[in-house]
Design a protein around this motif. Structure first.
Motif, PDB file in Angstrom:
ATOM      1  N   ASN A 105       0.829  -1.197   0.000  1.00 60.01           N
ATOM      2  CA  ASN A 105       0.000   0.000   0.000  1.00 60.01           C
ATOM      3  C   ASN A 105       0.866   1.251   0.000  1.00 60.01           C
ATOM      4  O   ASN A 105       1.840   1.335  -0.713  1.00 60.01           O
ATOM      5  N   ASN A 106       0.523   2.208   0.804  1.00 58.13           N
ATOM      6  CA  ASN A 106       1.220   3.486   0.811  1.00 58.13           C
ATOM      7  C   ASN A 106       2.173   3.574   2.005  1.00 58.13           C
ATOM      8  O   ASN A 106       2.357   4.628   2.575  1.00 58.13           O
ATOM      9  N   TRP A 147      -9.933   5.835  -1.565  1.00 55.24           N
ATOM     10  CA  TRP A 147      -8.601   6.137  -1.064  1.00 55.24           C
ATOM     11  C   TRP A 147      -7.842   7.016  -2.049  1.00 55.24           C
ATOM     12  O   TRP A 147      -6.694   6.751  -2.371  1.00 55.24           O
ATOM     13  N   GLY A 187      -4.333   8.507  -0.834  1.00 55.60           N
ATOM     14  CA  GLY A 187      -3.341   7.441  -0.679  1.00 55.60           C
ATOM     15  C   GLY A 187      -2.918   6.876  -2.018  1.00 55.60           C
ATOM     16  O   GLY A 187      -1.736   6.596  -2.243  1.00 55.60           O
ATOM     17  N   GLU A 190       0.778   6.854  -3.520  1.00 58.20           N
ATOM     18  CA  GLU A 190       1.397   5.584  -3.887  1.00 58.20           C
ATOM     19  C   GLU A 190       1.856   5.588  -5.339  1.00 58.20           C
ATOM     20  O   GLU A 190       2.945   5.100  -5.662  1.00 58.20           O
TER      21      GLU A 190
END
Length: 192
Positions: A30-31, A56, A59, A63
């Motif tokens: 993920n981030n 999201w 995020g 990312e």
């Protein structure tokens, strides 16, 4: 093959991560990009792109920017991000589903452990070690089954002879109690 999975919870044993030599693959998701991690070897975001765009967006943008700064890093996703992600790899769900209990997954972490086992079974890579840091599923919006599922896949790996270690800050392999009662909080006495 040695795999270190670094998640987003507090990592009290940062020195252990820093001591990972070149024989370890360091996997992230993920981030989550803690600056103390010396490098990343594989990256995972096991959510549908459409869902990430909707639920999201900040995020996802962060990312994607990070992925473009690391264009050689293999990034494993569930479905195509339509050219927005450099070095995109579609996660091999169908192959992992053929494993015993291959349909039992409740978080990205357990998918990643199963994938490490899968890779080791596919070729000359013999999986010897898994190190997990930053996993605190009980403190985030994760399914209640996430922790037991991670523990199951760790047990599957250990059954194959893999040395599985978890950082002290992880909330894995502890006894948790779920209590049902009719006590009224703050008014009735009860022994926790």
């Amino acid at each position: 093959m040695k795999v270190a999975i670094i998640a987003g919870g507090p990592i009290n044993d940062i020195k252990a991560v820093l001591d990972l030599d070149e024989s370890w693959e360091i996997w992230g998701l993920n981030n989550i990009t803690p600056s103390f991690v010396p490098r990343w070897d594989r990256w995972f975001n096991l959510h549908h792109y459409k869902t990430l765009r909707k639920e999201w967006p900040r995020g996802l943008a962060s990312e994607l920017a990070w992925a473009h700064m690391n264009p050689d890093l293999p990034c494993y996703v569930l479905d195509s991000w339509k050219g927005k992600l450099p070095n995109e790899r579609i996660f091999p769900r169908k192959q992992l589903a053929k494993m015993p209990r291959g349909g039992y997954h409740c978080s990205s972490i357990d998918w990643m452990i199963a994938y490490a086992i899968h890779l080791a079974r596919q070729g000359d890579n013999y999986l010897t070690d898994i190190y997990i840091a930053g996993v605190q599923m009980r403190h985030h919006e994760e399914p209640i089954s996430a922790t037991p599922c991670i523990e199951y896949w760790c047990g599957d790996a250990q059954g194959l002879g893999v040395n599985v270690r978890v950082a002290p800050s992880c909330d894995l392999f502890y006894n948790y109690h779920l209590v049902r009662s009719r006590y009224v909080y703050g008014y009735d006495s009860w022994d926790l």
